[in-house]
Design an enzyme around this catalytic site. Sequence first.
Site, PDB file in Angstrom:
ATOM      1  N   HIS A  45      10.968   4.842  -2.887  1.00 15.74           N
ATOM      2  CA  HIS A  45      10.185   4.275  -1.178  1.00 15.74           C
ATOM      3  C   HIS A  45      10.090   2.750  -1.292  1.00 15.74           C
ATOM      4  O   HIS A  45      10.015   2.223   0.233  1.00 15.74           O
ATOM      5  CB  HIS A  45       9.044   5.383  -1.010  1.00 15.74           C
ATOM      6  CG  HIS A  45       8.177   4.614  -1.880  1.00 15.74           C
ATOM      7  ND1 HIS A  45       8.412   5.679  -3.348  1.00 15.74           N
ATOM      8  CD2 HIS A  45       6.336   4.582  -2.416  1.00 15.74           C
ATOM      9  CE1 HIS A  45       7.821   5.493  -3.782  1.00 15.74           C
ATOM     10  NE2 HIS A  45       6.130   4.869  -3.760  1.00 15.74           N
ATOM     11  N   LYS A  63      15.147   4.763 -10.148  1.00 16.07           N
ATOM     12  CA  LYS A  63      14.098   4.648  -8.982  1.00 16.07           C
ATOM     13  C   LYS A  63      13.801   3.765  -8.984  1.00 16.07           C
ATOM     14  O   LYS A  63      13.416   3.161  -7.136  1.00 16.07           O
ATOM     15  CB  LYS A  63      13.231   5.012 -10.302  1.00 16.07           C
ATOM     16  CG  LYS A  63      11.170   5.178  -9.351  1.00 16.07           C
ATOM     17  CD  LYS A  63      10.527   5.297  -9.864  1.00 16.07           C
ATOM     18  CE  LYS A  63       8.744   4.689  -9.472  1.00 16.07           C
ATOM     19  NZ  LYS A  63       8.024   4.598  -9.628  1.00 16.07           N
ATOM     20  N   ASP A 117       1.281  -1.108  -0.169  1.00 16.34           N
ATOM     21  CA  ASP A 117       0.173  -0.383   0.174  1.00 16.34           C
ATOM     22  C   ASP A 117       1.105   0.991  -0.102  1.00 16.34           C
ATOM     23  O   ASP A 117       1.945   1.236   0.647  1.00 16.34           O
ATOM     24  CB  ASP A 117      -1.226  -0.084   1.347  1.00 16.34           C
ATOM     25  CG  ASP A 117      -1.933   0.931   1.519  1.00 16.34           C
ATOM     26  OD1 ASP A 117      -3.044   0.692  -0.153  1.00 16.34           O
ATOM     27  OD2 ASP A 117      -2.343   2.090   1.233  1.00 16.34           O
TER      28      ASP A 117
HETATM   29  P1  ITT Z   1      -3.030  -2.466  -5.244  1.00 17.56           P
HETATM   30  O1  ITT Z   1      -4.131  -1.678  -4.377  1.00 17.56           O
HETATM   31  O2  ITT Z   1      -3.807  -3.291  -6.196  1.00 17.56           O
HETATM   32  O3  ITT Z   1      -2.221  -2.648  -4.978  1.00 17.56           O
HETATM   33  P2  ITT Z   1      -2.938   0.608  -5.896  1.00 17.56           P
HETATM   34  O4  ITT Z   1      -2.726   1.529  -7.392  1.00 17.56           O
HETATM   35  O5  ITT Z   1      -4.898   0.976  -5.864  1.00 17.56           O
HETATM   36  O6  ITT Z   1      -3.107  -1.341  -6.662  1.00 17.56           O
HETATM   37  P3  ITT Z   1      -2.361   1.579  -3.377  1.00 17.56           P
HETATM   38  O7  ITT Z   1      -4.407   2.048  -2.805  1.00 17.56           O
HETATM   39  O8  ITT Z   1      -1.366   1.773  -2.483  1.00 17.56           O
HETATM   40  O9  ITT Z   1      -2.457   0.830  -5.256  1.00 17.56           O
HETATM   41  O10 ITT Z   1      -2.375   3.241  -4.886  1.00 17.56           O
HETATM   42  C1  ITT Z   1      -1.456   3.733  -4.680  1.00 17.56           C
HETATM   43  C2  ITT Z   1      -1.200   4.538  -5.521  1.00 17.56           C
HETATM   44  O11 ITT Z   1      -0.061   5.526  -4.514  1.00 17.56           O
HETATM   45  C3  ITT Z   1      -1.310   4.533  -6.611  1.00 17.56           C
HETATM   46  O12 ITT Z   1      -2.016   4.227  -7.938  1.00 17.56           O
HETATM   47  C4  ITT Z   1      -0.024   5.531  -7.345  1.00 17.56           C
HETATM   48  O13 ITT Z   1      -0.665   6.919  -7.822  1.00 17.56           O
HETATM   49  C5  ITT Z   1       0.536   6.181  -6.204  1.00 17.56           C
HETATM   50  N1  ITT Z   1       1.499   5.449  -5.945  1.00 17.56           N
HETATM   51  C6  ITT Z   1       2.402   4.138  -5.859  1.00 17.56           C
HETATM   52  N2  ITT Z   1       3.923   4.081  -5.657  1.00 17.56           N
HETATM   53  C7  ITT Z   1       4.140   5.894  -6.446  1.00 17.56           C
HETATM   54  C8  ITT Z   1       5.280   4.991  -7.019  1.00 17.56           C
HETATM   55  O14 ITT Z   1       6.329   5.257  -7.103  1.00 17.56           O
HETATM   56  N3  ITT Z   1       5.150   6.023  -7.687  1.00 17.56           N
HETATM   57  C9  ITT Z   1       4.076   7.217  -8.034  1.00 17.56           C
HETATM   58  N4  ITT Z   1       3.118   6.635  -7.861  1.00 17.56           N
HETATM   59  C10 ITT Z   1       2.802   5.774  -6.397  1.00 17.56           C
END
Ligand code: ITT
Length: 212
Positions: free
Chosen positions: A196, A191, A80
């Site tokens: 993170h 990257k 997450d």
């Molecule tokens: P899953 O829950 O299926 O893993 P998701 O995309 O819905 O997929 P999250 O709820 O964890 O996952 O939301 C992550 C969001 O945060 C992602 O869609 C991006 O908008 C942002 N994000 C996370 N990591 C990122 C990264 O490395 N670079 C850019 N944006 C990122």
Amino acid sequence: MTRLVVASGNAHKVAELRFTLADGAPGVDVLGLCDLPGPMPTIEETASTFAGNARLKAEGVAAWLRGQGEPPDTVVLADDSGLCVDALGGAPGVHSARFAGEDASDADNNRRLMAELERHGVHESPGHYVCVLALVRVDGGPVFGNQAAALFEGRWDVMVRRIARGDGGFGYDPHAWLDDRTVAELSPADKRSRSHRGRALRGLLERMRDGM
Ligand code: ITT
């Protein structure tokens, strides 16, 4: 540990995680949900923290895999993550994927982010990415000693600017600046080594090397 399922429907995340795991845990068979038969389960992300949602996703997918006859010692890894922007009081935070609404695209979310910065009268703001990884076993048994879930967190400080550049990465990367470059201008390897997600994953790999 021999079999690990990455519990994410986000293909970009899966790619970043799989690459580092293949490198750092060579004996482990790493699968994505898309490699398994059957419709992927939908897990509601109802927690107010990254850790809470990572755990909900890992446990939800583990329960589903149990029903699919997956071996009990398979481990499930959920991620997450999101972007927290200081000028927006930490938003979008845990709502990063859906900042512009359910089924929002990265472009929709970036437009909403820019509109919010404009509404707050700022061109840029410090911010940070957060990634929490949760690891559980399919049978709910302990991973690493007596813990039912192991959590690993990584943070990456960036400057969020209204000006965007680059077409690498995903999500908010074109607006996430590091000095004179955006995260979307980094090579995938660069990257992974700085992000993170990379930091959280290195914590997990160290723990795996110390033994389950
Ligand atoms: P899953 O829950 O299926 O893993 P998701 O995309 O819905 O997929 P999250 O709820 O964890 O996952 O939301 C992550 C969001 O945060 C992602 O869609 C991006 O908008 C942002 N994000 C996370 N990591 C990122 C990264 O490395 N670079 C850019 N944006 C990122």
